[in-house]
Design a protein around this motif. Structure first.
Motif, PDB file in Angstrom:
ATOM      1  N   PRO A  13      42.173  42.617  44.237  1.00 30.75           N
ATOM      2  CA  PRO A  13      41.357  43.775  43.841  1.00 30.75           C
ATOM      3  C   PRO A  13      41.560  44.159  42.367  1.00 30.75           C
ATOM      4  O   PRO A  13      40.605  44.558  41.696  1.00 30.75           O
ATOM      5  N   GLU A  14      42.773  44.015  41.872  1.00 33.80           N
ATOM      6  CA  GLU A  14      43.046  44.347  40.472  1.00 33.80           C
ATOM      7  C   GLU A  14      42.279  43.419  39.531  1.00 33.80           C
ATOM      8  O   GLU A  14      41.719  43.855  38.526  1.00 33.80           O
ATOM      9  N   ASN A  15      42.290  42.125  39.859  1.00 32.40           N
ATOM     10  CA  ASN A  15      41.578  41.167  39.017  1.00 32.40           C
ATOM     11  C   ASN A  15      40.065  41.323  39.133  1.00 32.40           C
ATOM     12  O   ASN A  15      39.350  41.132  38.154  1.00 32.40           O
ATOM     13  N   LEU A  16      39.583  41.679  40.310  1.00 31.83           N
ATOM     14  CA  LEU A  16      38.152  41.956  40.466  1.00 31.83           C
ATOM     15  C   LEU A  16      37.754  43.151  39.608  1.00 31.83           C
ATOM     16  O   LEU A  16      36.696  43.148  38.972  1.00 31.83           O
ATOM     17  N   ALA A  17      38.613  44.163  39.591  1.00 25.78           N
ATOM     18  CA  ALA A  17      38.347  45.334  38.753  1.00 25.78           C
ATOM     19  C   ALA A  17      38.322  44.940  37.279  1.00 25.78           C
ATOM     20  O   ALA A  17      37.472  45.421  36.509  1.00 25.78           O
ATOM     21  N   GLY A  18      39.230  44.063  36.877  1.00 28.41           N
ATOM     22  CA  GLY A  18      39.244  43.575  35.495  1.00 28.41           C
ATOM     23  C   GLY A  18      37.975  42.818  35.152  1.00 28.41           C
ATOM     24  O   GLY A  18      37.420  42.978  34.063  1.00 28.41           O
ATOM     25  N   ALA A  19      37.502  41.992  36.074  1.00 27.66           N
ATOM     26  CA  ALA A  19      36.269  41.231  35.852  1.00 27.66           C
ATOM     27  C   ALA A  19      35.065  42.172  35.758  1.00 27.66           C
ATOM     28  O   ALA A  19      34.188  41.982  34.910  1.00 27.66           O
ATOM     29  N   ARG A  20      35.028  43.178  36.622  1.00 28.60           N
ATOM     30  CA  ARG A  20      33.935  44.161  36.569  1.00 28.60           C
ATOM     31  C   ARG A  20      33.952  44.907  35.224  1.00 28.60           C
ATOM     32  O   ARG A  20      32.907  45.122  34.615  1.00 28.60           O
ATOM     33  N   GLN A  21      35.146  45.302  34.799  1.00 30.46           N
ATOM     34  CA  GLN A  21      35.273  46.018  33.531  1.00 30.46           C
ATOM     35  C   GLN A  21      34.824  45.138  32.374  1.00 30.46           C
ATOM     36  O   GLN A  21      34.126  45.593  31.470  1.00 30.46           O
ATOM     37  N   GLU A  30      32.280  36.133  34.639  1.00 27.58           N
ATOM     38  CA  GLU A  30      32.626  34.740  34.947  1.00 27.58           C
ATOM     39  C   GLU A  30      33.620  34.199  33.927  1.00 27.58           C
ATOM     40  O   GLU A  30      34.632  33.599  34.289  1.00 27.58           O
ATOM     41  N   ALA A  31      33.324  34.404  32.647  1.00 27.43           N
ATOM     42  CA  ALA A  31      34.198  33.904  31.588  1.00 27.43           C
ATOM     43  C   ALA A  31      35.582  34.547  31.691  1.00 27.43           C
ATOM     44  O   ALA A  31      36.598  33.870  31.502  1.00 27.43           O
ATOM     45  N   TRP A  32      35.614  35.826  32.016  1.00 30.53           N
ATOM     46  CA  TRP A  32      36.883  36.541  32.155  1.00 30.53           C
ATOM     47  C   TRP A  32      37.722  35.910  33.259  1.00 30.53           C
ATOM     48  O   TRP A  32      38.911  35.644  33.075  1.00 30.53           O
ATOM     49  N   LEU A  33      37.117  35.662  34.407  1.00 36.18           N
ATOM     50  CA  LEU A  33      37.830  35.057  35.537  1.00 36.18           C
ATOM     51  C   LEU A  33      38.273  33.630  35.231  1.00 36.18           C
ATOM     52  O   LEU A  33      39.400  33.236  35.528  1.00 36.18           O
ATOM     53  N   LEU A  34      37.373  32.849  34.641  1.00 36.34           N
ATOM     54  CA  LEU A  34      37.675  31.450  34.341  1.00 36.34           C
ATOM     55  C   LEU A  34      38.759  31.322  33.272  1.00 36.34           C
ATOM     56  O   LEU A  34      39.638  30.458  33.382  1.00 36.34           O
TER      57      LEU A  34
END
Length: 133
Positions: A13-21, A30-34
């Motif tokens: 959930p923390e990383n999903l929040a980071g990707a949303r932000q 996508e680039a943030w997650l990759l």
């Protein structure tokens, strides 16, 4: 629009929040997650596929039909960031990274005279396939 992120069940959930932000700040989620190696390109395609209810394709080794290739030139494919895959009756199946790009879809429809059926594909995969032609 990052609603598809909820389908990445293996991301915290923390990383999903980071990707949303990141998406809200103008960076690609996508680039943030990759860039953090949190998911693979295929996992992103799978999540988007479920969300958009569209099929996805990885293009490595895929060879579009000659009929489809003749409908969209290499230059047009490069400019639009798409790959024509195959034709079925009055429909043209097109690999594209954004199924909500209605301007692109409308342009292809007018160009080819066929209904466009989007198939999700990674933008980088599309670029590599165009170069490989």
């Amino acid at each position: 629009m990052n609603d598809w992120l909820k389908n990445l069940t293996e991301v915290s959930p923390e990383n999903l929040a980071g990707a949303r932000q990141a998406g809200d700040d103008g960076e690609s989620s996508e680039a943030w997650l990759l860039s953090r190696s949190l998911v693979s390109e295929k996992e992103i395609l799978r999540a988007k596929s479920v969300f958009f209810r569209l099929p996805y394709i990885t293009l490595g080794g895929y060879h579009p039909s000659q009929e489809a290739i003749e409908l969209i030139t290499e230059e047009q494919a490069r400019k639009l960031g798409v790959i024509p895959l195959f034709c079925l009756q009055d429909r043209l199946f097109v690999a594209m990274p954004d199924p909500y790009d209605l301007r692109c879809e409308d342009f292809i429809r007018k160009l080819t005279g066929r209904r466009v059926k989007p198939v999700l594909a990674a933008a980088e995969d599309i670029k590599q396939t165009i170069t490989r032609k």
